[in-house]
Design a protein around this motif. Structure first.
Motif, mmCIF file in Angstrom:
data_model
loop_
_atom_site.group_PDB
_atom_site.id
_atom_site.type_symbol
_atom_site.label_atom_id
_atom_site.label_comp_id
_atom_site.label_asym_id
_atom_site.label_seq_id
_atom_site.Cartn_x
_atom_site.Cartn_y
_atom_site.Cartn_z
ATOM 1 N N ALA A 1 4.512 -4.225 -2.535
ATOM 2 C CA ALA A 1 4.656 -2.762 -3.403
ATOM 3 C C ALA A 1 3.372 -2.023 -3.838
ATOM 4 O O ALA A 1 3.482 -0.959 -3.344
ATOM 5 C CB ALA A 1 5.473 -3.396 -4.612
ATOM 6 N N ILE B 1 -2.047 4.561 -9.022
ATOM 7 C CA ILE B 1 -0.573 3.662 -8.713
ATOM 8 C C ILE B 1 -0.048 3.946 -9.931
ATOM 9 O O ILE B 1 1.309 4.281 -9.812
ATOM 10 C CB ILE B 1 -1.045 2.687 -8.137
ATOM 11 N N PRO B 2 -0.364 3.687 -11.208
ATOM 12 C CA PRO B 2 0.417 3.763 -12.357
ATOM 13 C C PRO B 2 0.940 5.201 -12.508
ATOM 14 O O PRO B 2 2.175 5.458 -12.993
ATOM 15 C CB PRO B 2 -0.632 3.471 -13.346
ATOM 16 N N GLU C 1 7.718 8.468 -10.655
ATOM 17 C CA GLU C 1 8.858 8.273 -10.113
ATOM 18 C C GLU C 1 9.885 8.059 -11.387
ATOM 19 O O GLU C 1 11.062 8.239 -11.135
ATOM 20 C CB GLU C 1 8.842 6.965 -9.347
ATOM 21 N N TYR D 1 2.604 1.670 -2.690
ATOM 22 C CA TYR D 1 2.165 2.796 -3.515
ATOM 23 C C TYR D 1 0.780 3.263 -3.231
ATOM 24 O O TYR D 1 0.792 4.604 -3.504
ATOM 25 C CB TYR D 1 2.328 2.222 -5.001
ATOM 26 N N TYR E 1 1.794 7.412 -10.207
ATOM 27 C CA TYR E 1 2.906 7.586 -9.294
ATOM 28 C C TYR E 1 4.094 6.875 -9.793
ATOM 29 O O TYR E 1 5.107 7.374 -9.594
ATOM 30 C CB TYR E 1 2.443 6.973 -7.891
ATOM 31 N N VAL E 2 4.092 5.643 -10.220
ATOM 32 C CA VAL E 2 5.038 5.100 -10.754
ATOM 33 C C VAL E 2 5.668 5.783 -11.946
ATOM 34 O O VAL E 2 7.068 5.809 -11.923
ATOM 35 C CB VAL E 2 4.722 3.431 -11.054
#
Length: 108
Positions: A15, A46-47, A53, A19, A49-50
């Motif tokens: 995952a 990455i955080p 989402e 990402y 981007y999450v």
């Protein structure tokens, strides 16, 4: 027990790799050029981007949409999503402009 932990770690690694690839696609011409740049991408990109989402998923969810308008397609729903996501994007752009002098040297 060990097999379960290994499966969890494998899933987490896959995952995070996905990402990371997505983050790199979004920042494409500005790729990291040293270890600090890669750490910034992994620790911040990455955080974010999450989080993006999650925010988008919440804004366009059925629960939020049904509170705004009873129809599944309405101008009210579209305007709410546009305004909400514009606020988030503006915040991200302001943060990017503030951090550019600090992290700009670590990217191409």
């Amino acid at each position: 027990m060990k097999a379960r932990i290994k499966r969890y770690l494998l899933g987490f690694s896959i995952a995070m790799s996905v990402y990371l690839i997505l983050v790199l696609l979004y920042i494409y011409p500005h790729l990291p050029k040293d270890y600090t740049g890669w750490i910034i991408v992994c620790a911040v990109g990455i955080p974010l981007y999450v989080l993006w989402e999650v925010v988008v998923g919440y804004v366009i969810s059925r629960e939020v949409g049904s509170e705004i308008a009873s129809k599944s397609f309405s101008i009210k729903r579209i305007m709410f999503a546009v305004v909400a996501l514009s606020v988030v994007i503006t915040g991200l752009l302001l943060m990017s402009n503030m951090l550019q002098p600090l992290i700009g040297d670590h990217f191409r």
